[in-house]
Design a protein around this motif. Structure first.
Motif, short mmCIF file in Angstrom:
data_model
loop_
_atom_site.label_atom_id
_atom_site.label_comp_id
_atom_site.label_asym_id
_atom_site.label_seq_id
_atom_site.Cartn_x
_atom_site.Cartn_y
_atom_site.Cartn_z
N PRO B 18 0.81 -1.23 0.00
CA PRO B 18 0.00 0.00 0.00
C PRO B 18 0.84 1.27 0.00
CG PRO B 18 -0.89 -1.56 1.57
CD PRO B 18 0.38 -2.16 1.05
N LEU B 21 4.59 4.32 -3.85
CA LEU B 21 4.16 5.51 -4.58
C LEU B 21 3.97 5.14 -6.04
CD1 LEU B 21 6.69 7.95 -2.91
CD2 LEU B 21 4.23 7.82 -2.47
N LYS B 54 -5.94 13.43 -16.25
CA LYS B 54 -5.56 14.65 -15.51
C LYS B 54 -4.08 14.60 -15.14
CE LYS B 54 -9.73 16.57 -14.53
NZ LYS B 54 -10.82 15.72 -14.00
N ILE B 61 1.23 10.40 -5.08
CA ILE B 61 0.02 9.58 -5.20
C ILE B 61 0.45 8.14 -4.93
CG2 ILE B 61 -1.60 8.64 -6.90
CD1 ILE B 61 -2.07 11.29 -7.90
N LEU B 62 -0.38 7.41 -4.23
CA LEU B 62 -0.06 6.01 -3.97
C LEU B 62 -0.49 5.18 -5.18
CD1 LEU B 62 -1.53 5.82 -0.35
CD2 LEU B 62 0.92 5.92 -0.97
N VAL B 64 -1.89 2.40 -5.06
CA VAL B 64 -3.24 1.86 -4.80
C VAL B 64 -4.34 2.86 -5.17
CG1 VAL B 64 -2.61 0.16 -3.05
CG2 VAL B 64 -3.06 2.52 -2.35
N GLN B 65 -4.01 4.15 -5.16
CA GLN B 65 -5.01 5.15 -5.57
C GLN B 65 -5.29 5.07 -7.08
OE1 GLN B 65 -2.88 8.52 -3.38
NE2 GLN B 65 -4.98 9.25 -3.31
N ALA B 66 -4.38 4.46 -7.83
CA ALA B 66 -4.57 4.33 -9.28
C ALA B 66 -5.30 3.05 -9.65
CB ALA B 66 -3.22 4.40 -9.99
N ASP B 67 -5.63 2.24 -8.65
CA ASP B 67 -6.34 0.98 -8.91
C ASP B 67 -7.63 1.25 -9.70
OD1 ASP B 67 -7.02 -1.69 -8.80
OD2 ASP B 67 -7.96 -1.54 -6.81
N GLU B 68 -7.85 0.46 -10.73
CA GLU B 68 -9.04 0.58 -11.59
C GLU B 68 -9.10 1.91 -12.33
OE1 GLU B 68 -12.48 -0.25 -9.17
OE2 GLU B 68 -11.57 -2.12 -8.45
N ARG B 69 -7.95 2.54 -12.49
CA ARG B 69 -7.92 3.79 -13.25
C ARG B 69 -6.92 3.68 -14.39
NH1 ARG B 69 -7.72 8.27 -8.56
NH2 ARG B 69 -8.22 9.70 -10.23
#
Ligand code: FAD
Ligand code: FES
Ligand code: FES
Lengths: 286, 159
Positions: B18, B21, B54, B61-62, B64-69
């Motif tokens: 998690p 980065l 964007k 940004i982690l 994991v924040q990009a998961d499914e993006r």
């Protein structure tokens, strides 16, 4: 730089997020845009064992109008504020301040709620909400409550939010018909946060006098504040060199200014007066 | 934690900690080393990528924040053959010296031109505020972005 280890949670509802906050106590932190929290975690100035990402909760990032106000979700990004047609038409002070935050990348990530909850004494959106007398909608284990922006910011980096509460929404009134507004800022060269920032909205009478002036300053004091004496001094006056100068002198009344190597106290006080005068002059009829 | 990210058009699944980065995920796990780390403190923009279209700083940004993006890096910008118009313009206008800031600059320019196809010079400079260059003095970068805007609008005008 890499943060220390943590467990990552991505709840889909506000209720789940609150339950997670409750079960993990002070080991938990909410993650919004991460542009204040992640730098702190990377430097290990913040240690978080449970990171609760509220970025996947639906419905927290919208801007909509009701009868007399605009409702803005906490996860609305600075870019969304800056580009909102609705705000540009009905409450332009917010976009005028939002466009001056950081840079494109920061504005694409950072959120309104994150900026308010972080309560940086130099944040740009805080004085805007103070000037507009915004209402904040907050949710906790016992349900929802509303708080005036003036009661939300308690001291430097500290707010009235309880550890198990989430800021859901900000409500600002529509700009009055005969009003003009401005946000003037002197940015710090490196961080781009405000050394001093002045938010002002003035409602004019039909004959061009200030009916109600609202002025709030950031960067100067541990908590951004409303400059009530300056506001009162403008009531009933037209914006002239004289009335502007008198108001500018009063914005620092009773303030104990922050001071550092970049901007010592006397320099900040000077900047506050000059910046206020500029903001007011920009509202004077041509 | 398992994440699934569409990177440069390709669906990619991977196991990440998690705390990873996004920039480290891209560089070290996917070997997309065009994404540079300049400051590691969200100041320089060398790590800029597009996340769901964007422009963002991938050092803040982690993964994991990009998961499914969806992520676009400099490696995914050019067509299979040749260069992207922004890259061509950087080359032609001498908009790089050491090249360290260039991937971030090109991504920032691309993000700007996707939203504003014909930006003014002040708009270009404003769009680059989050990207530092220690070599060029910026002038040639600004010139290159204007040139790229012209190139792209000419290309689009062609049948
Ligand atoms: C390079 C750089 C330049 C910047 N320049 C400026 C500038 O010019 N002006 C300015 O004002 N700011 C500036 N910022 C700060 C930026 O606006 C941040 O995005 C903002 O302060 C925090 O928002 P966030 O969404 O990133 O919050 P996060 O970093 O995710 O969270 C910040 C804090 O708020 C809490 N939190 C977040 N959302 C909620 C919520 N809904 N309810 C309760 N608690 C919550 C988190 O737990 C955390 O403690 C800058 C930041 C960077 C990195
Ligand atoms: S490495 Fe990300 S902004 Fe410098
Ligand atoms: S070309 Fe060297 S940093 Fe920009």
């Amino acid at each position: 730089m890499i943060p220390s280890r943590f467990a990552y949670h991505a709840p889909r509802t506000v209720e789940d997020a609150i339950a997670l906050l409750q079960s993990h106590g002070d080991e938990a932190k909410l993650l919004a845009g991460g542009h204040s929290l992640l730098p702190l975690m990377k430097l290990r100035l913040a240690r978080v064992a449970h990171l609760i990402d509220i970025g996947r909760i639906e419905g927290l990032a919208s801007i909509r109008q009701s009868e007399s106000s605009i409702h803005i979700g906490a996860m609305t990004t600075h870019s969304e504020l800056a580009e909102s047609e609705l705000l540009a038409q009905r409450q332009p002070l917010l976009p005028r301040a939002a466009i001056q935050i950081g840079d494109v990348q920061v504005r694409n990530s950072g959120t309104l709620g994150g900026s308010l909850a972080h309560a940086d004494p130099a944040a740009d959106l805080v004085p805007v909400l103070l000037a507009l007398e915004a209402e904040l909608r907050i949710c906790g284990p016992a349900g929802e409550r509303s708080l005036a922006a003036g009661d939300f910011f308690t001291s430097m980096f500290t707010t009235a939010l309880a550890p198990d509460e989430i800021l859901l929404e900000v409500r600002v009134p529509l700009a009055p018909a005969n009003s003009r507004c401005s946000y003037e800022k002197v940015p710090h060269r490196a961080s781009h946060l405000a050394v001093v920032g002045v938010a002002v909205q003035i409602e004019f009478t039909a004959d061009g006098r200030c009916d109600q002036a609202r002025l709030a300053l950031t960067g100067l004091a541990p908590v951004p504040y409303r400059a009530l004496a300056a506001e009162a001094s403008l009531r009933g006056k037209t914006l002239s060199g004289e009335s502007i100068e008198a108001a500018a002198q009063q914005v620092t009344d009773g303030v104990e200014p922050l001071s550092d190597l970049y901007a010592p106290a006397d320099y900040r006080l000077h900047l506050a007066r000059v910046t206020t005068a500029r903001a007011l002059a920009s509202l004077a009829p041509l | 934690m398992q994440i699934s990210v569409r990177v440069n058009g390709k669906q990619t699944s991977a196991e990440v900690e998690p705390r990873t980065l996004l920039v480290h995920f891209l560089r070290e796990q996917l070997r997309l080393t065009g994404v540079h780390i300049g400051c590691d403190t969200s100041q320089c923009g060398a790590c800029s990528v597009l996340l769901d279209g964007k422009l963002v700083k991938s050092c803040t940004i982690l993964a994991v924040q990009a998961d499914e993006r969806e992520v676009l890096t400099i490696e995914g910008l050019a067509p299979r053959e040749g260069l992207h118009p922004v890259q061509e313009a950087f080359q032609e206008c001498h908009a790089l010296q050491c090249g360290f800031c260039t991937p971030g600059m090109v991504m920032a320019a691309h993000a700007l031109l996707s939203r504003r196809p014909n930006p003014s010079e002040p708009e270009i400079r404003e769009a680059l505020r989050g990207n530092r260059c220690r070599c060029t003095g910026y002038q040639n970068i600004v010139t290159a972005i204007s040139a790229a805007a012209e190139k792209q609008s000419k290309r689009e005008a062609q049948p």
